[in-house]
Design a protein around this motif. Structure first.
Motif, PDB file in Angstrom:
ATOM      1  N   SER A 300       0.959   0.120 -32.663  1.00  0.00           N
ATOM      2  CA  SER A 300      -0.128   0.305 -33.699  1.00  0.00           C
ATOM      3  C   SER A 300       0.576  -0.477 -34.696  1.00  0.00           C
ATOM      4  CB  SER A 300      -0.620   1.631 -33.840  1.00  0.00           C
ATOM      5  OG  SER A 300      -0.699   1.642 -32.952  1.00  0.00           O
ATOM      6  N   PHE A 317       0.463   8.861 -40.440  1.00  0.00           N
ATOM      7  CA  PHE A 317       0.290   7.776 -40.818  1.00  0.00           C
ATOM      8  C   PHE A 317      -1.434   6.784 -40.009  1.00  0.00           C
ATOM      9  CE2 PHE A 317       0.150   4.863 -36.548  1.00  0.00           C
ATOM     10  CZ  PHE A 317       0.314   3.711 -36.975  1.00  0.00           C
ATOM     11  N   THR A 319      -3.322   4.157 -38.951  1.00  0.00           N
ATOM     12  CA  THR A 319      -3.711   2.527 -38.894  1.00  0.00           C
ATOM     13  C   THR A 319      -5.362   2.332 -39.890  1.00  0.00           C
ATOM     14  OG1 THR A 319      -5.224   3.052 -37.072  1.00  0.00           O
ATOM     15  CG2 THR A 319      -2.539   2.261 -36.533  1.00  0.00           C
ATOM     16  N   THR A 323      -8.859   2.920 -45.983  1.00  0.00           N
ATOM     17  CA  THR A 323     -10.139   3.690 -45.914  1.00  0.00           C
ATOM     18  C   THR A 323      -9.474   5.079 -46.629  1.00  0.00           C
ATOM     19  OG1 THR A 323      -9.314   4.699 -43.680  1.00  0.00           O
ATOM     20  CG2 THR A 323     -11.069   2.993 -43.674  1.00  0.00           C
ATOM     21  N   VAL A 414      -5.070  15.953 -33.171  1.00  0.00           N
ATOM     22  CA  VAL A 414      -3.689  15.820 -33.373  1.00  0.00           C
ATOM     23  C   VAL A 414      -2.547  16.000 -32.610  1.00  0.00           C
ATOM     24  CG1 VAL A 414      -2.317  15.042 -35.490  1.00  0.00           C
ATOM     25  CG2 VAL A 414      -4.819  14.977 -35.899  1.00  0.00           C
ATOM     26  N   TYR A 418       2.972  12.589 -31.726  1.00  0.00           N
ATOM     27  CA  TYR A 418       2.658  10.877 -32.339  1.00  0.00           C
ATOM     28  C   TYR A 418       2.642  10.633 -33.592  1.00  0.00           C
ATOM     29  CZ  TYR A 418      -0.535   6.494 -31.809  1.00  0.00           C
ATOM     30  OH  TYR A 418      -0.192   4.712 -32.068  1.00  0.00           O
ATOM     31  N   ALA A 422      -0.080  14.478 -38.438  1.00  0.00           N
ATOM     32  CA  ALA A 422       0.253  14.770 -39.543  1.00  0.00           C
ATOM     33  C   ALA A 422      -1.355  13.185 -40.063  1.00  0.00           C
ATOM     34  CB  ALA A 422       0.831  14.876 -40.698  1.00  0.00           C
ATOM     35  N   MET A 424      -4.309  11.137 -42.286  1.00  0.00           N
ATOM     36  CA  MET A 424      -5.555  11.657 -42.807  1.00  0.00           C
ATOM     37  C   MET A 424      -6.637  11.670 -42.811  1.00  0.00           C
ATOM     38  SD  MET A 424      -5.442   8.330 -45.077  1.00  0.00           S
ATOM     39  CE  MET A 424      -6.792   6.697 -44.469  1.00  0.00           C
ATOM     40  N   HIS A 429     -15.833   6.616 -40.901  1.00  0.00           N
ATOM     41  CA  HIS A 429     -15.178   6.095 -40.132  1.00  0.00           C
ATOM     42  C   HIS A 429     -14.671   6.102 -39.080  1.00  0.00           C
ATOM     43  CE1 HIS A 429     -17.036   4.192 -43.534  1.00  0.00           C
ATOM     44  NE2 HIS A 429     -16.264   4.263 -44.128  1.00  0.00           N
ATOM     45  N   ASP A 430     -14.267   7.607 -38.445  1.00  0.00           N
ATOM     46  CA  ASP A 430     -13.125   7.623 -37.504  1.00  0.00           C
ATOM     47  C   ASP A 430     -14.199   8.367 -36.504  1.00  0.00           C
ATOM     48  OD1 ASP A 430     -10.209   8.029 -35.611  1.00  0.00           O
ATOM     49  OD2 ASP A 430     -11.492   9.733 -36.042  1.00  0.00           O
ATOM     50  N   ARG A 432     -13.804  10.943 -33.874  1.00  0.00           N
ATOM     51  CA  ARG A 432     -13.074  12.466 -34.123  1.00  0.00           C
ATOM     52  C   ARG A 432     -13.548  13.292 -35.581  1.00  0.00           C
ATOM     53  NH1 ARG A 432      -7.472  11.531 -31.215  1.00  0.00           N
ATOM     54  NH2 ARG A 432      -7.653   9.728 -33.185  1.00  0.00           N
ATOM     55  N   ARG A 511       3.449   4.626 -28.556  1.00  0.00           N
ATOM     56  CA  ARG A 511       2.323   5.647 -28.674  1.00  0.00           C
ATOM     57  C   ARG A 511       3.251   6.028 -27.335  1.00  0.00           C
ATOM     58  NH1 ARG A 511      -1.976   7.621 -28.550  1.00  0.00           N
ATOM     59  NH2 ARG A 511      -2.868   6.295 -29.722  1.00  0.00           N
TER      60      ARG A 511
HETATM   61  C1  ANZ Z   1      -7.221   7.509 -41.020  1.00  0.00           C
HETATM   62  C2  ANZ Z   1      -8.067   6.661 -40.350  1.00  0.00           C
HETATM   63  C3  ANZ Z   1      -9.499   5.874 -40.765  1.00  0.00           C
HETATM   64  C4  ANZ Z   1      -7.730   6.506 -38.640  1.00  0.00           C
HETATM   65  C5  ANZ Z   1     -10.189   5.707 -39.964  1.00  0.00           C
HETATM   66  C6  ANZ Z   1      -8.546   5.980 -37.543  1.00  0.00           C
HETATM   67  C7  ANZ Z   1     -10.067   5.372 -38.217  1.00  0.00           C
HETATM   68  P1  ANZ Z   1      -3.665   4.325 -32.877  1.00  0.00           P
HETATM   69  O1  ANZ Z   1      -4.497   3.218 -33.077  1.00  0.00           O
HETATM   70  O2  ANZ Z   1      -3.939   4.714 -31.489  1.00  0.00           O
HETATM   71  O3  ANZ Z   1      -2.276   4.564 -33.121  1.00  0.00           O
HETATM   72  N1  ANZ Z   1      -3.443   9.488 -35.680  1.00  0.00           N
HETATM   73  C8  ANZ Z   1      -2.098   9.163 -36.390  1.00  0.00           C
HETATM   74  N2  ANZ Z   1      -1.590  10.284 -36.003  1.00  0.00           N
HETATM   75  C9  ANZ Z   1      -2.315  10.893 -35.014  1.00  0.00           C
HETATM   76  C10 ANZ Z   1      -2.086  11.723 -34.237  1.00  0.00           C
HETATM   77  N3  ANZ Z   1      -0.550  12.619 -34.448  1.00  0.00           N
HETATM   78  N4  ANZ Z   1      -2.930  12.611 -33.291  1.00  0.00           N
HETATM   79  C11 ANZ Z   1      -4.214  11.967 -33.068  1.00  0.00           C
HETATM   80  N5  ANZ Z   1      -4.400  11.389 -33.648  1.00  0.00           N
HETATM   81  C12 ANZ Z   1      -3.780  10.639 -34.543  1.00  0.00           C
HETATM   82  O4  ANZ Z   1      -4.377   6.030 -33.640  1.00  0.00           O
HETATM   83  C13 ANZ Z   1      -4.081   5.675 -34.698  1.00  0.00           C
HETATM   84  C14 ANZ Z   1      -4.768   6.286 -35.123  1.00  0.00           C
HETATM   85  O5  ANZ Z   1      -5.010   7.951 -34.647  1.00  0.00           O
HETATM   86  C15 ANZ Z   1      -4.514   6.771 -36.684  1.00  0.00           C
HETATM   87  O6  ANZ Z   1      -5.397   6.025 -38.149  1.00  0.00           O
HETATM   88  C16 ANZ Z   1      -4.917   8.359 -36.740  1.00  0.00           C
HETATM   89  O7  ANZ Z   1      -6.378   7.907 -37.780  1.00  0.00           O
HETATM   90  C17 ANZ Z   1      -4.601   8.473 -36.551  1.00  0.00           C
HETATM   91  F1  ANZ Z   1     -10.899   4.471 -39.954  1.00  0.00           F
HETATM   92  O8  ANZ Z   1      -5.388   7.000 -39.829  1.00  0.00           O
HETATM   93  B1  ANZ Z   1      -6.473   6.893 -38.491  1.00  0.00           B
END
Ligand code: ANZ
Length: 957
Positions: A300, A317, A319, A323, A414, A418, A422, A424, A429-430, A432, A511
């Motif tokens: 990722s 972390f 992706t 946002t 969380v 992975y 931690a 944000m 837009h997510d 969960r 992952r």
């Molecule tokens: C903010 C955000 C906004 C996210 C959004 C997603 C959508 P992949 O693609 O599988 O790498 N994430 C990061 N670390 C995590 C953890 N330890 N346990 C659970 N979830 C975690 O997924 C990366 C996204 O999964 C990251 O991007 C984070 O949520 C979440 F509209 O950050 B995201």
């Protein structure tokens, strides 16, 4: 001649091909092949060196995934792949290749150990008995293995090298700049010289031995750590992530698996994530398997962002750094080490009731929630359950883009393992985060413009709006604005801004986790590791390998309550004090010293990580494999830039585990200069499964399939009607058919033909004992075309075949050649059958050249009858090394031409049609073709352009 009364027929035809004749022929030729070393593949040098003429031929390395020698023995489903590789290997031998084909045994493993626990019998005894049983079962099938090259992973001469490889991995580190593994001594030299700064800032000289060991432990490719692991009390061992099922239970035994902190060995496979991903591109593997590996590695691209809190920072972390303006709260994994640090003594003024979980203090809330989370597996925690649980920590962090104070929660969705553990949370837009925000009444702010009509007031939404190609809105701060940008541009801009401010950076996250490499079991390779009095781990010098398994009184892991996470393992090896506590001179200049041995064993996967290399040079006591020999069989060449086995056949269930681990070991050995091929298996092929009917009584229990009566399409067992379904074959389902039973009834050649004729090799197929006889009849007709059943005399004549026979023959040769090369054994058999039927129908004595070609065509498929007929035809050397017939193009051309069928401009099918076919006829044939029907997928047809006989182009509506 009547075939319904075999006894009468045998009197009339004493020289008919029968099961008894097959049995005699098969046993006889198997003995001759063994005695003559017919399948011995010469090496360019070493103790298996042989005929330089043979070695000068192009090589073919044809390999099976080797079996675990189960005490239950083989049923007819097991050898499907072995027969297929054998046919292919035989064909390659006949087309001018030096072919390496052999089979060993993956012989460490739980079943033998569990038997040992129950009976006290040494697992070696049961395992060796099972190996011998399996060897004789396999021998009966006439597999052309080079038996000199076979071994079992439990052989000390083999696991010596498994241990040796572990030592190499332990004594190396991954140089990120050079992108390869190097000896750890080079890293030490850099620390000593100051060329590389020692983490922590002190000089190497100033560190104690234990401190140095700790520093190196952070680099070694095999290292011990206290990270949380999958602890399975029911099996008394920890498990790799790959061994835990989607519902958090052990793949073997189906016991619950818990997270626990135990000191364990790990392999730093994550260092190779990029290369494991990139090198997939050059491999000739099924796309589905490549995809599974890619997903497992899970690359990722995203960013790390610091959220200030109390003069420090929580790094997340994400992706979706685009946002950031929509981040309205943060979530840490419950186990996150910073949780205690920022948790205040009391709830802040005005804390929402739903945030506290009803607890009096944040500390209490955190402790209670952690206990709850520990009882769930990662998979359960990640499940898309609607109810999101969590609790407020009492702390607030600052969103760096707009200075907002946002609450910090812990929640089990969380994961610690992975990213940074931690996140944000951007609830708009997510999915969960949205569910969580709704449950905890947190603000939801739209920062990506919805493409539907829901509007930008997220408080009215029913779910998150997830999109990767929409426009960013509501996203401007003091010195950065993302408004109006697309997702990709916004990501780039904010990443650049974060980097400039020193509060974040673009990163790639995987992952893939490091590979948990130790097990608390008896029946595995002992680690070649000892600990000194300071607890520092040392590897054993090569002269002390193999380190053999000690005798123990009791093979069981301590008895555990499978449902209790608070147990801890006691390894069987630790119970042999004389073995554990030793005085050794490791040859490191420190003289003899007391040490304590590592008492874990390696996981079952270790032995299969490199066996393809040992087949090459199985008796080498100086090296794991001689470099020249390795290069000859495995080295890179045109079309195989990473080298590897030419064909590797096995079940698709090994998509990730074994294949990923073996690739990793190859890369380490390659980096360290021990082998020339960074990939172990160039071409991978997954055979389908042989399924079988399962019959169940009214209680749902399987009843013996052999005792079923069929009446008017219904099935009965002892008069009771039973249900029939298609399932696996096996003892527990009472539907296993053994290869011996089929060999006895028809012979091994018939069994081989039947298994290959059942359907395309990669498709699963139901076993049907009643259909086996069809292939038996083919062999009887073949025999009859060469041998007089009454006299046993050869009937072929020295005459020129007629034109139609020549056409039939060369068409068959041409087709069979292509089919065998393409692993299409079922269609090859159909072509041989057709030719044979043509000769039978012709009714006259068969011309010798045709008979000989026919025998050669079937030789890879049915080697015993082919050998017998070949000799009967007057030859003195084996059919195995004859040249495969080559078609004379004069008799092949123009019989058919290949017509390409395109749908939407893409080639979807190739049809063999007569050159004289009409446009109308060709259109009909094309539209009826299975692949074309599938490609159209029910869509209507707008236009069909036909250019007979070569092209049909279909334009769907
Ligand atoms: C903010 C955000 C906004 C996210 C959004 C997603 C959508 P992949 O693609 O599988 O790498 N994430 C990061 N670390 C995590 C953890 N330890 N346990 C659970 N979830 C975690 O997924 C990366 C996204 O999964 C990251 O991007 C984070 O949520 C979440 F509209 O950050 B995201």
């Amino acid at each position: 001649m009547s075939e319904t009364n075999p006894a009468a027929a045998e009197v009339a035809a004493p020289h008919r091909y029968t099961a008894a004749v097959a049995a005699e022929i098969e046993a006889r030729w198997q003995d001759v092949w063994d005695a003559d070393g017919t399948y011995a593949a010469p090496n360019p040098k070493g103790d298996l060196a042989g005929d330089p003429g043979l070695v000068a031929k192009p090589k073919k390395y044809v390999m099976d995934m080797f079996p675990y020698p189960s005490g239950a023995g083989l049923h007819v489903g097991h050898p499907l792949g072995y027969i297929a590789t054998d046919v292919f290997a035989r064909f390659q031998r006949m087309t001018g290749h030096n072919v390496l084909h052999t089979l060993g045994f993956d012989a460490f493993g739980l079943p033998a150990e569990q038997h040992a626990v129950q009976t006290g019998e040494h697992p070696r005894v049961t395992t060796e008995a099972a190996i011998n049983n399996m060897k004789s079962q396999l021998r009966r099938l006439g597999l052309g293995h080079d038996k000199r090259r076979s071994f079992a992973t439990i052989d000390p001469e083999y696991y010596k090298w498994t241990q040796w490889i572990f030592v190499q991995i332990f004594n190396s580190w991954y140089d990120d700049k050079a992108k390869k593994a190097r000896p750890i001594s080079e890293l030490v030299a850099r620390f000593e010289s100051g060329e590389r700064a020692v983490p922590g800032g002190r000089s190497w000289d100033a560190l104690s031995a234990a401190e140095r060991a700790d520093v190196l432990g952070e680099y070694r490719l095999a290292y011990a750590s206290d990270a949380p692991v999958n602890w399975c009390p029911g099996l008394g061992t920890v498990l790799a992530n790959e061994e835990v099922t989607a519902d958090g239970r052990s793949e073997r035994g189906n016991f619950p698996v818990f997270k626990a902190k135990l000191r364990q060995w790990n392999m730093r496979i994550t260092a190779y994530a990029d290369r494991l991903l990139d090198d997939l591109n050059e491999l000739d593997w099924p796309e589905a398997i490549k995809l599974q590996q890619r997903n497992w590695i899970g690359r990722s691209e995203g960013a790390r962002v610091d959220f200030p809190i109390d003069g420090e920072a929580i790094t997340v972390f994400t992706t979706r750094q685009d946002t950031l303006f929509g981040a309205t709260y943060m979530v840490l994994a419950p186990e996150h080490p910073l949780v205690e640090k920022f948790t205040p003594a009391a709830w802040p003024e005005g804390t929402h009731d739903v945030w506290t979980g009803g607890h009096a203090t944040p500390a209490e809330a955190v402790a209670a929630y952690r206990a709850q989370a520990a009882s769930k597996s990662d998979v359960e925690r990640q499940a898309e359950a609607k109810d999101k649980t969590g609790v407020f920590t009492g702390a607030f962090a600052t969103n760096p883009v707009n200075g907002e104070q946002i609450p910090v929660f812990i929640a089990d969705y969380v994961l610690m393992g992975y990213g940074t553990g931690a996140i944000m949370a951007v609830p708009a837009h997510d999915t969960r985060d949205f569910a969580f925000a709704r449950a905890f009444e947190l603000p939801i702010r739209c920062v990506v413009e919805p493409s539907d009509d829901r509007g930008t007031d997220a408080s009215t939404w029913d779910d998150a709006f997830v999109s990767y190609d929409a426009k960013i809105v509501n996203s401007h701060g003091e010195d950065v604005s993302l408004d109006g940008l697309g997702v990709t541009d916004a990501k780039a801009r904010i990443t650049e801004w974060l980097q400039r401010k020193g509060i974040g950076e673009g990163t790639v996250n995987f992952r893939l986790r490091d590979w948990l490499f130790s097990r608390q079991r008896y029946w595995g390779e002992p680690f070649p590791i000892v600990y000194d009095e300071d607890g520092i781990a040392h590897s054993l010098p090569e002269s002390m390998l193999p380190l053999e398994l000690p005798e123990v009184e009791d093979y069981s892991p301590r008895t555990f309550d499978p449902d209790d996470a608070d147990t801890s393992p006691e390894t069987p090896l630790s119970r042999n004090q004389d073995w554990v506590d030793v005085t050794l001179d490791l040859g490191d200049g420190r003289g003899p010293r007391p040490y304590r041995r590592e008492t874990n064993t390696m996981p079952n996967w270790a032995g299969s990580c490199w066996y393809e290399l040992r087949y090459l040079d199985p008796h080498n006591s100086e090296k794991l494999v001689d470099p020249e020999i390795e290069q000859y069989w495995m080295g890179p060449r045109a079309g195989q830039p990473h080298g590897g086995v030419d064909l590797y056949v096995g079940g698709a269930e090994h998509a990730v585990l074994h294949l990923l681990y073996a690739r990793f070991w190859s890369k380490v050995l390659y980096d360290l200069g021990h082998i020339s091929s960074p990939e172990p298996f160039h071409k991978l092929y997954n055979q389908g499964m042989i399924q079988a009917f399962v019959y169940r009584d009214s209680r749902g229990f399987p009843v013996p399939a052999a005792e079923i009566e069929e009446r008017d399409g219904a099935f009965f067992h002892n008069g009771e009607q039973v249900k029939r379904e298609l399932g696996k074959m096996g003892k527990s389902l009472k539907n296993a058919v053994t290869p011996e039973a089929i060999c006895e009834e028809y012979g091994a050649d018939t069994l081989r033909l039947y298994e290959m004729a059942m359907g395309p090799l990669d498709v699963s197929r139901p076993w049907d004992t009643r259909a086996v006889v069809g292939q038996y009849r083919l062999l009887q007709r073949l025999w009859r075309n060469v041998v007089d059943e009454a006299t046993g005399e050869v009937t072929v004549v020295d005459a020129e075949p007629d034109e139609t026979t020549l056409r039939a023959l060369h068409k068959a040769i041409d087709g069979v050649r292509q089919d065998l090369e393409g692993l299409r054994f079922n269609t090859a058999i159909a072509k041989v059958t057709e030719l044979n039927n043509h000769l039978t129908k012709a009714g006259a004595a068969v011309p010798r050249p045709v008979a000989e070609s026919l025998v050669l065509l079937i030789a890879p498929l049915a080697p015993h009858i082919a050998e017998e007929l070949w000799r009967k035809l007057g030859h003195t050397d084996s059919v195995v090394h004859q040249e495969f017939p080559v078609a004379d193009p004069r008799y092949v051309v123009d019989e058919t031409v290949t017509c390409v069928v395109q749908v939407k401009g893409k080639v979807k099918a190739r049809l063999e049609v007569s050159p004289a076919i009409s446009d109308d006829e060709l259109e009909k044939v094309a539209l009826a073709d299975e692949k074309v029907v599938a490609a159209l997928d029910g869509a209507g047809i707008r236009k069909v352009i036909v250019r007979a006989p070569k092209l049909v182009n279909i334009v769907p509506a």
